[in-house]
Design an enzyme around this catalytic site. Structure first.
Site, PDB file in Angstrom:
ATOM      1  N   ASP A  14      -0.145   4.052  -2.217  1.00 48.76           N
ATOM      2  CA  ASP A  14       1.203   3.816  -1.752  1.00 48.76           C
ATOM      3  C   ASP A  14       1.101   3.601  -0.235  1.00 48.76           C
ATOM      4  OD1 ASP A  14       4.413   5.281  -2.674  1.00 48.76           O
ATOM      5  OD2 ASP A  14       3.879   3.530  -1.455  1.00 48.76           O
TER       6      ASP A  14
HETATM    7  C1  GLC Z   1       7.141   2.630  -0.493  1.00 48.12           C
HETATM    8  C2  GLC Z   1       7.254   3.055  -1.935  1.00 48.12           C
HETATM    9  C3  GLC Z   1       6.532   2.148  -2.891  1.00 48.12           C
HETATM   10  C4  GLC Z   1       6.570   0.733  -2.342  1.00 48.12           C
HETATM   11  C5  GLC Z   1       5.709   0.732  -1.095  1.00 48.12           C
HETATM   12  C6  GLC Z   1       5.727  -0.634  -0.387  1.00 48.12           C
HETATM   13  O1  GLC Z   1       7.057   3.734   0.338  1.00 48.12           O
HETATM   14  O2  GLC Z   1       6.939   4.398  -2.268  1.00 48.12           O
HETATM   15  O3  GLC Z   1       7.194   2.252  -4.153  1.00 48.12           O
HETATM   16  O4  GLC Z   1       6.064  -0.182  -3.293  1.00 48.12           O
HETATM   17  O5  GLC Z   1       6.100   1.732  -0.158  1.00 48.12           O
HETATM   18  O6  GLC Z   1       6.995  -0.912   0.090  1.00 48.12           O
END
Ligand code: GLC
Length: 738
Positions: A265
């Site tokens: 993430d």
């Molecule tokens: C965010 C989210 C994830 C997302 C990623 C990119 O913090 O937790 O679901 O795809 O970052 O935006």
């Protein structure tokens, strides 16, 4: 006789073709097995190239190997539509003018259709939008289980039941990936709250982990064949989800045989050695020094960048783990960016518009309809009063990373006006003021809903307009603003915000023909439930929201949606807020409720919910016959088939979602009263009868024994229960597992 000149040309052509064929390197040859292509490319890469491709070079892309003609990999949010382009190294949108997307309904709405065909349609459609925008990896779908109604991101997920989530995620994955776009199923695992999401350590027993929180991910891997998985921010057993040996090595790779790519993430990577040894393949979104705001464009500082290269160069680490990561990344690249078979996709096409509207129409849930107030009878309605901010508020902007720049969005009020036209007069009153704008990462809804009036002025205007109307349609709920169904901010309570409860009660006093439409991704409390005639659960339904809602309210569409999660009467009735902890404290949260999540808890404790898991009414009625089976007992190696007749005893066509639950009244480990193990959507004309069958095998009877670390189906008595919801069982039948 071929002239000399032509012969020469033929020979040159022949040479070019033959020589040309040999010129295509193995890794670029689609006809070669994937593994062979990966090994060929790996063998040609330098150490620096290998390090480069396992971490980001911008906010949403990672490098390819330019020298070898291996393209970059482009990621995009999100689960409900394709995010607008952002600046190279920023969250802020880049201000492109060609990146407005079609906004599909939120995944809670998809789950509420209980229709795997809708899930496939969703995946194909959103996959085409990603492909058209030349994205390789879609950062979704999210399948974290709905543990508490306060979790800010529940609207992005598929509800409280592992079986429903498992069945609904698979077609979505297949639909996306047939476009040559990878799904990246998230957030693996145990990301069931937003409070302290970057650091909280989840304590959960193995039974609950394997029976409740993992099944949807397991189905995504083993049945959906997802090409990528996203690690979660939170910790489990003290290790961050993005480099967690238990989740990513022991379970994902060793137990499930996952061959795809593990992507962090954004900002979920915290340590080089752990990231190397515990299964992370690609690092994105890290704050460059890993702890706080990073320097811009400092991707070489990433944990899997220079620090990793230094460990290899110093001899402290070999390239064994690096080569495995590169294999996973190359595999992802050959399936997506270098996939020559992939289609061209489409954006905001008629097909996508129809898909989005159909999914929304099928996901809307009719919760209550006293006196058959709905559907609105346009033949005798002269005035329809529409009340509430959610009737006009744009909902596709906001809520966090799933926020979109939609090409268009039809609000509920616009949808009703579109549909009703001159058949009735529609009057509107704000009723309450929630939030007056809508912006996210530089995308603005363009609305200025500022309103200086007091609550009492707003309520009296609303009641004045409502009192003489033939129908009053209140449209409220939550709105994806902070703490109102949004990423990184859980809700504070079950109640509706912005004084809506009082408004609804006042409206009920002046007009009994009151319909309440709740737009949300979570359950809400309804202190006014007995004062109103009808309640409809709408969702964040995207670009076609207003048209879909209007179609159901006026009866063009007979609602067939069913709740994918329980509506508790009060928060303490939910297990996370009574037996368990939410959101925990001091960096820890303990899921003491174990397997008793949602209806499993309500039935264990005999707590009557406001509305049950699987509940949803129709404008027609269905009659269930007696449940029958093809045998009275089954062995662990065979199956048993249950059959039941369903009749549409009403006067209009409709669809019923028939649900099968299995109960194991006696087991050496405690089990829920019953668990969902089958569902079928059956469409019926008035008076029509169809037979619905469910085939059950041993896995459907099993529970996870943590001591044996395996699934166990105990010989003995079981019961199959079939009904219209978890609390509306129509017929049941005992049987024996020998
Ligand atoms: C965010 C989210 C994830 C997302 C990623 C990119 O913090 O937790 O679901 O795809 O970052 O935006």
């Amino acid at each position: 006789m071929i002239k000399k000149g032509k012969l020469t040309i033929l020979l040159i052509l022949l040479f070019t073709v033959v020589y040309g064929q040999n010129k295509i390197p193995v890794y670029g040859d689609n006809t070669k097995p994937l593994k062979e292509r990966v090994e060929d490319a790996l063998s040609r890469m330098t150490l620096e190239e290998k390090i480069a491709i396992i971490h980001a070079q911008s906010k949403f892309c990672s490098p390819g190997v330019a020298r070898l003609g291996i393209p970059e990999l482009w990621m995009t949010d999100g689960p409900h539509g394709i995010r607008p382009e952002v600046l190279w190294d920023e969250w802020e949108q880049a201000g492109w003018t060609n990146d407005s997307c079609f906004a599909f309904p939120a995944l809670t709405c998809l789950a509420a259709t209980w229709d795997e065909e809708m899930s496939l349609l969703y995946g194909v459609s959103i996959g085409e939008e990603a492909r058209y925008r030349e994205k390789d990896v879609l950062l979704g779908p999210g399948v974290n289980i709905y543990r508490s109604p306060l979790n800010g991101r529940n609207f992005e997920y598929l509800g409280e039941d592992p079986y429903l989530s498992s069945k609904m995620v698979v077609p979505y994955i297949k639909g996306v990936q047939q476009n040559g776009v990878a799904t990246c199923v998230k957030h693996f695992a145990l990301n069931n709250q937003e409070t302290d999401r970057f650091t909280v350590n989840v304590n959960v027993d193995d039974r609950a982990l394997y029976e409740i929180y993992l099944p949807a991910f397991k189905a995504a891997v083993q049945e959906g064949g997802t090409w990528a998985i996203m690690g979660s921010y939170n910790k489990y057993r003290g290790q961050y989800g993005c480099h967690n040996q238990y989740l990513l090595i022991d379970i994902l790779r060793k137990e499930w045989g996952f061959e795809g790519t593990v992507i962090s993430d954004w900002g979920g990577t915290h340590d080089t050695r752990q990231a190397v040894m515990n299964g992370l393949d690609m690092e994105f979104g890290t704050w460059t020094n890993g702890l706080d705001d990073g320097k811009s464009n400092a991707y070489d500082n990433y944990f899997l960048a220079r620090p990793y290269l230094d460990l290899i160069s110093s001899g402290e680490m070999s390239t064994t783990e690096l080569d495995d990561k590169v294999r996973h990344v190359l595999r992802l690249n050959f399936l997506t960016a270098m996939n020559k078979e992939k289609p061209f996709g489409a954006m905001v096409s008629e097909n996508h518009i129809l898909a989005g509207r159909t999914i929304a129409e099928e996901g809307i849930v009719l919760l209550k309809n006293k006196g058959d107030l709905l559907p609105v009878n346009l033949d005798n309605a002269k005035v329809i009063a529409v009340i509430g901010e959610n009737a006009i508020k744009k909902m596709t902007v906001g809520g966090g990373s799933s926020s979109l720049k939609a090409k268009y969005e039809v609000s509920p009020l616009e949808g009703l006006i579109n549909r009703v036209g001159s058949k009735a007069k529609i009057i509107y009153a704000r009723g309450y003021v929630g939030t007056t704008g809508g912006t996210y990462n530089g995308v603005d809804s363009g609305q200025d809903l500022s309103d200086e009036r007091s609550e009492s002025e707003l309520i009296s205007e609303a009641c004045e307009k409502a009192k003489n109307a033939d129908y009053v349609i209140f449209i409220g709920g939550l709105n994806k603003c902070e703490h109102q169904d949004s990423e990184s901010a859980d809700r504070f309570g079950l109640e509706l915000p912005y004084n809506q409860d009082k408004l609804i009660s006042e409206l009920a006093k002046v007009n009994k023909n009151l319909v309440v439409v709740n737009i949300s991704g979570n359950a809400i409390s309804m202190p006014w439930l007995n004062e109103v005639s009808a309640v409809v659960q709408g969702w964040y339904m995207g670009s076609e929201a207003g048209n879909a809602l209007a179609a159901v309210l006026v009866g063009d569409v007979n609602p067939s949606g069913k709740l994918p999660f329980t509506f508790p009467e009060k928060l303490i009735d939910n297990s996370a807020h009574s037996a368990g902890e939410f959101p925990g404290s001091d960096g820890q949260v303990t899921y003491s409720e174990g397997i008793y999540v949602g209806y499993r808890w309500h039935e264990k404790q005999n707590i009557k919910p406001l509305f049950s898991f699987g509940h949803g009414l129709s404008y027609t009625q269905f009659k269930y016959g007696m449940l029958k089976s093809d045998k009275k007992e089954m062995t662990s190696s065979d199956k048993i088939t249950f059959t039941i007749d369903i009749t549409n005893s009403g006067s209009r066509s409709g669809a019923e979602i028939v649900q099968l639950y299995i109960s194991d009244p006696e087991s050496y480990l405690p089990r829920p009263v019953k668990e969902l193990k089958g569902f079928k959507k059956v469409k019926l004309l008035p008076g029509e009868t169809k037979s619905v069958s469910f085939t059950i095998d041993k896995p459907a009877l099993s529970f996870f024994d943590p001591d044996k670390h395996q699934w166990v189906a105990e010989p003995g008595e079981y019961a199959a229960l079939v009904g219209a919801s978890s609390s509306d069982i129509k017929s049941q039948l005992g049987f024996l597992l020998k």
